[in-house]
Design a protein around this motif. Structure first.
Motif, mmCIF file in Angstrom:
data_model
loop_
_atom_site.group_PDB
_atom_site.id
_atom_site.type_symbol
_atom_site.label_atom_id
_atom_site.label_comp_id
_atom_site.label_asym_id
_atom_site.label_seq_id
_atom_site.Cartn_x
_atom_site.Cartn_y
_atom_site.Cartn_z
ATOM 1 N N ASP A 41 12.354 76.134 56.546
ATOM 2 C CA ASP A 41 11.524 76.991 55.691
ATOM 3 C C ASP A 41 10.683 76.153 54.727
ATOM 4 O O ASP A 41 9.531 76.500 54.434
ATOM 5 C CB ASP A 41 12.401 77.961 54.892
ATOM 6 C CG ASP A 41 12.807 79.172 55.727
ATOM 7 O OD1 ASP A 41 12.113 79.481 56.712
ATOM 8 O OD2 ASP A 41 13.822 79.807 55.380
ATOM 9 N N ILE A 42 11.252 75.045 54.238
ATOM 10 C CA ILE A 42 10.511 74.159 53.331
ATOM 11 C C ILE A 42 9.322 73.539 54.078
ATOM 12 O O ILE A 42 8.212 73.478 53.558
ATOM 13 C CB ILE A 42 11.442 73.054 52.775
ATOM 14 C CG1 ILE A 42 12.545 73.683 51.923
ATOM 15 C CG2 ILE A 42 10.658 72.042 51.940
ATOM 16 C CD1 ILE A 42 13.697 72.750 51.630
ATOM 17 N N VAL A 43 9.572 73.109 55.321
ATOM 18 C CA VAL A 43 8.489 72.553 56.139
ATOM 19 C C VAL A 43 7.402 73.595 56.378
ATOM 20 O O VAL A 43 6.208 73.315 56.246
ATOM 21 C CB VAL A 43 9.047 72.031 57.495
ATOM 22 C CG1 VAL A 43 7.916 71.609 58.421
ATOM 23 C CG2 VAL A 43 10.005 70.870 57.271
ATOM 24 N N ARG A 44 7.823 74.832 56.699
ATOM 25 C CA ARG A 44 6.847 75.900 56.978
ATOM 26 C C ARG A 44 6.017 76.235 55.746
ATOM 27 O O ARG A 44 4.802 76.438 55.841
ATOM 28 C CB ARG A 44 7.571 77.151 57.486
ATOM 29 C CG ARG A 44 8.103 76.966 58.900
ATOM 30 C CD ARG A 44 9.201 77.949 59.214
ATOM 31 N NE ARG A 44 8.670 79.224 59.673
ATOM 32 C CZ ARG A 44 9.428 80.143 60.276
ATOM 33 N NH1 ARG A 44 10.717 79.930 60.473
ATOM 34 N NH2 ARG A 44 8.905 81.276 60.668
ATOM 35 N N LEU A 45 6.660 76.304 54.566
ATOM 36 C CA LEU A 45 5.922 76.585 53.327
ATOM 37 C C LEU A 45 4.927 75.456 53.058
ATOM 38 O O LEU A 45 3.771 75.709 52.704
ATOM 39 C CB LEU A 45 6.893 76.731 52.152
ATOM 40 C CG LEU A 45 7.744 78.008 52.101
ATOM 41 C CD1 LEU A 45 8.776 77.922 50.987
ATOM 42 C CD2 LEU A 45 6.859 79.241 51.894
ATOM 43 N N SER A 46 5.357 74.203 53.236
ATOM 44 C CA SER A 46 4.481 73.053 52.982
ATOM 45 C C SER A 46 3.304 73.032 53.942
ATOM 46 O O SER A 46 2.175 72.761 53.545
ATOM 47 C CB SER A 46 5.266 71.746 53.127
ATOM 48 O OG SER A 46 6.455 71.804 52.401
ATOM 49 N N GLU A 47 3.582 73.327 55.225
ATOM 50 C CA GLU A 47 2.525 73.352 56.238
ATOM 51 C C GLU A 47 1.424 74.342 55.884
ATOM 52 O O GLU A 47 0.263 74.131 56.185
ATOM 53 C CB GLU A 47 3.105 73.745 57.601
ATOM 54 C CG GLU A 47 3.625 72.579 58.412
ATOM 55 C CD GLU A 47 4.050 72.988 59.813
ATOM 56 O OE1 GLU A 47 4.370 74.187 60.010
ATOM 57 O OE2 GLU A 47 4.066 72.109 60.684
ATOM 58 N N ASN A 48 1.830 75.457 55.240
ATOM 59 C CA ASN A 48 0.857 76.476 54.869
ATOM 60 C C ASN A 48 0.248 76.215 53.493
ATOM 61 O O ASN A 48 -0.416 77.081 52.932
ATOM 62 C CB ASN A 48 1.517 77.856 54.892
ATOM 63 C CG ASN A 48 1.882 78.266 56.307
ATOM 64 O OD1 ASN A 48 1.087 78.129 57.223
ATOM 65 N ND2 ASN A 48 3.110 78.730 56.487
ATOM 66 N N VAL A 50 14.871 67.815 55.300
ATOM 67 C CA VAL A 50 13.475 68.251 55.401
ATOM 68 C C VAL A 50 12.692 67.286 56.298
ATOM 69 O O VAL A 50 11.909 67.720 57.161
ATOM 70 C CB VAL A 50 12.815 68.356 53.999
ATOM 71 C CG1 VAL A 50 11.320 68.597 54.115
ATOM 72 C CG2 VAL A 50 13.465 69.468 53.192
ATOM 73 N N ALA A 51 12.931 65.983 56.134
ATOM 74 C CA ALA A 51 12.242 64.986 56.969
ATOM 75 C C ALA A 51 12.603 65.183 58.438
ATOM 76 O O ALA A 51 11.738 65.078 59.319
ATOM 77 C CB ALA A 51 12.607 63.574 56.506
ATOM 78 N N ALA A 52 13.876 65.474 58.720
ATOM 79 C CA ALA A 52 14.316 65.678 60.103
ATOM 80 C C ALA A 52 13.670 66.924 60.697
ATOM 81 O O ALA A 52 13.198 66.913 61.846
ATOM 82 C CB ALA A 52 15.838 65.790 60.158
#
Lengths: 132, 119
Positions: A84-91, B108-110
């Motif tokens: 979810d953190i990756v998805r929020l950052s991507e957006n 998060v990096a993974a």
């Protein structure tokens, strides 16, 4: 080997309870992962309380594994939190990502500590469990 | 569908317990290495699945069963929190901080790496 059956049964129910809550709480529409935040917060509170109140002398090891490691472990999730953190950052929603991380960690840790305190209160003695 | 999500969760929980015990047997329990490795590897796997799902290489069903079911149950937030509080109770503050920060950063990096590889 028998302990795996208990953990598996707990994991089955914990996973489906999480899935039902994820479907029930409309996170996608509002762009903030409320469901997982709530799931992880409630699970942390419960695990702190449960592992404290359900001391080895109070409950069978199998039930402790089924409810604690199986159910609560599978109910809460870390991988959805990080994705979810990756998805929020991507957006480009950096602020939301930071708020999500801080809120998850604060809620998880504080509620877990609160759960342990509650458990100790209910057991009626200031326990020193887990201290070296 | 529900039964498959539940069964994948069963598999995830059993693997978490077995792998966690095996790792702490190898590396000791001073730092909760078991949960640490599980949460980071589970984040990588979920990232991979997400990327494959986004590029339509896997169906919605596979994504929910393996993502929500397996990865969700394999990784855990409550044990992560409980272990951190235990480290704090033992006054092992530096270990607690390192455990939390490295779990989140590497997790998060993974997840990011998984998405990046497959998307």
């Amino acid at each position: 080997m028998k302990e795996l059956l208990y953990i598996g049964a707990g994991g089955f129910l914990g996973t489906l309870t999480r899935y039902a809550l994820q479907l029930g709480i409309p996170s996608a529409n509002v762009g903030f992962p409320w469901a997982v935040l709530l799931i992880n917060a409630i699970g942390s509170l419960f695990l702190g309380w449960f592992f404290t109140i359900a001391a080895p002398d109070k409950i069978t090891p199998q039930l402790r594994l089924a409810i604690g490691t199986g159910f609560t472990g599978a109910f809460t999730t870390f991988s959805t939190f990080t994705l979810d953190i990756v998805r929020l950052s991507e957006n480009g929603m950096w602020t939301k990502a930071v708020i999500y991380i801080v809120a998850s960690l604060l809620a998880g840790l504080l509620l877990c500590a609160l759960g342990i305190q509650l458990g100790q209160l209910m057991r009626g003695k200031p326990s020193q469990d887990g201290t070296a | 569908m529900m039964i498959w999500i539940g069964l994948a969760g069963t598999l995830g929980a059993i693997l978490r317990y077995s792998l966690g015990r095996w790792i702490s047997g190898k590396l000791g329990t001073a730092i909760p290495w078991g949960t640490w490795i599980i949460n980071i590897s589970g984040s990588l796997l979920l990232g991979l699945l997400y990327g494959w799902h986004q590029s339509e290489m896997i169906s919605d069903g596979l994504w929910v069963v393996w993502g929500t079911g397996f990865c969700g149950a394999y990784t855990t937030f409550s044990t992560f929190g409980y272990e951190t509080i235990q480290l704090l109770t033992m006054k092992r503050y530096l270990s607690a901080i390192l455990y939390v920060v490295s779990s989140v950063l590497l997790g998060v990096a993974a997840a990011f790496a998984g998405v990046w590889i497959t998307a």
